[in-house]
Scaffold this active site. Structure first.
Site, PDB file in Angstrom:
ATOM      1  N   HIS A   1       0.847  -1.190   0.000  1.00  0.00           N
ATOM      2  CA  HIS A   1       0.000   0.000   0.000  1.00  0.00           C
ATOM      3  C   HIS A   1       0.883   1.241   0.000  1.00  0.00           C
ATOM      4  CE1 HIS A   1      -3.836  -1.989   1.853  1.00  0.00           C
ATOM      5  NE2 HIS A   1      -3.292  -2.721   0.886  1.00  0.00           N
TER       6      HIS A   1
ATOM      7  N   GLU B   1       0.882   3.882   1.809  1.00  0.00           N
ATOM      8  CA  GLU B   1       1.353   4.283   3.139  1.00  0.00           C
ATOM      9  C   GLU B   1       2.525   3.429   3.600  1.00  0.00           C
ATOM     10  OE1 GLU B   1      -1.795   3.546   2.140  1.00  0.00           O
ATOM     11  OE2 GLU B   1      -3.219   4.211   3.660  1.00  0.00           O
TER      12      GLU B   1
ATOM     13  N   CYS C   1      -6.098   1.848   5.811  1.00  0.00           N
ATOM     14  CA  CYS C   1      -6.739   0.590   6.190  1.00  0.00           C
ATOM     15  C   CYS C   1      -6.197   0.166   7.564  1.00  0.00           C
ATOM     16  CB  CYS C   1      -6.433  -0.482   5.135  1.00  0.00           C
ATOM     17  SG  CYS C   1      -4.730  -1.072   5.179  1.00  0.00           S
TER      18      CYS C   1
ATOM     19  N   CYS D   1      -2.319  -0.412   7.530  1.00  0.00           N
ATOM     20  CA  CYS D   1      -1.545   0.837   7.465  1.00  0.00           C
ATOM     21  C   CYS D   1      -1.683   1.639   8.748  1.00  0.00           C
ATOM     22  CB  CYS D   1      -1.978   1.646   6.249  1.00  0.00           C
ATOM     23  SG  CYS D   1      -1.580   0.833   4.679  1.00  0.00           S
TER      24      CYS D   1
END
Length: 154
Positions: free
Chosen positions: A46, A48, A76, A79
């Site tokens: 992801h 992040e 999410c 993260c």
């Protein structure tokens, strides 16, 4: 947040969910990324997570104190957990995620009282632009999806 949107655009161009993230310290970008889950075949890739990894390498420490994370969509749960572990003091995001949000929408990991770190959260920055980018991506994905056959086989 405009730079995070530019990163998100890179995701969209690569047929990835368009999310972009930046980690900034003292006005300097020390981590910058976009989603690369499909490219890397890695569910943890992801924006992040990649930006946090870059930032930690840039400062030579896993503690990212005195930083701000900018991300186009609410983090999410995975993260959000990384944000807490990295001790990032401020998280700024564009659009909330009512289905999988890990900061404020579904789970409140960033403000959970049993955790030792709770960052400040600023939400809704360039929300309309962040939302439109995600919606346009998923509209196009649905448009390209093959038709599902009817139950009677036609």
């Amino acid at each position: 947040m405009r730079q995070a949107l530019a990163e998100a655009q890179k995701s969209a161009e690569a047929d990835e969910v368009p999310v972009g993230a930046l980690v900034v310290r003292a006005g300097v970008v020390i981590g910058r990324a976009h989603n690369q889950v499909e490219l890397l075949k890695d569910p943890t890739a992801h924006a992040e997570m990649i930006a946090i990894t870059q930032a930690a390498a840039a400062v030579g420490d896993w503690r990212l104190t005195e930083t701000t994370l900018y991300v186009t969509k609410e983090p999410c749960p995975m993260c959000a957990g990384a944000i807490v572990l990295a001790r990032i003091p401020t998280v700024v995001f564009g659009v909330s995620d009512p289905l999988r949000g890990g900061a404020v929408s579904v789970f409140t990991i960033l403000n959970h009282p049993q955790l030792n770190h709770r960052p400040e959260i600023v939400q809704g920055v360039l929300e309309g632009e962040c939302r439109e980018m995600l919606q346009a991506f998923f509209r196009e994905r649905r448009r390209k999806a093959p038709a599902v056959p009817e139950a009677d086989g036609t």
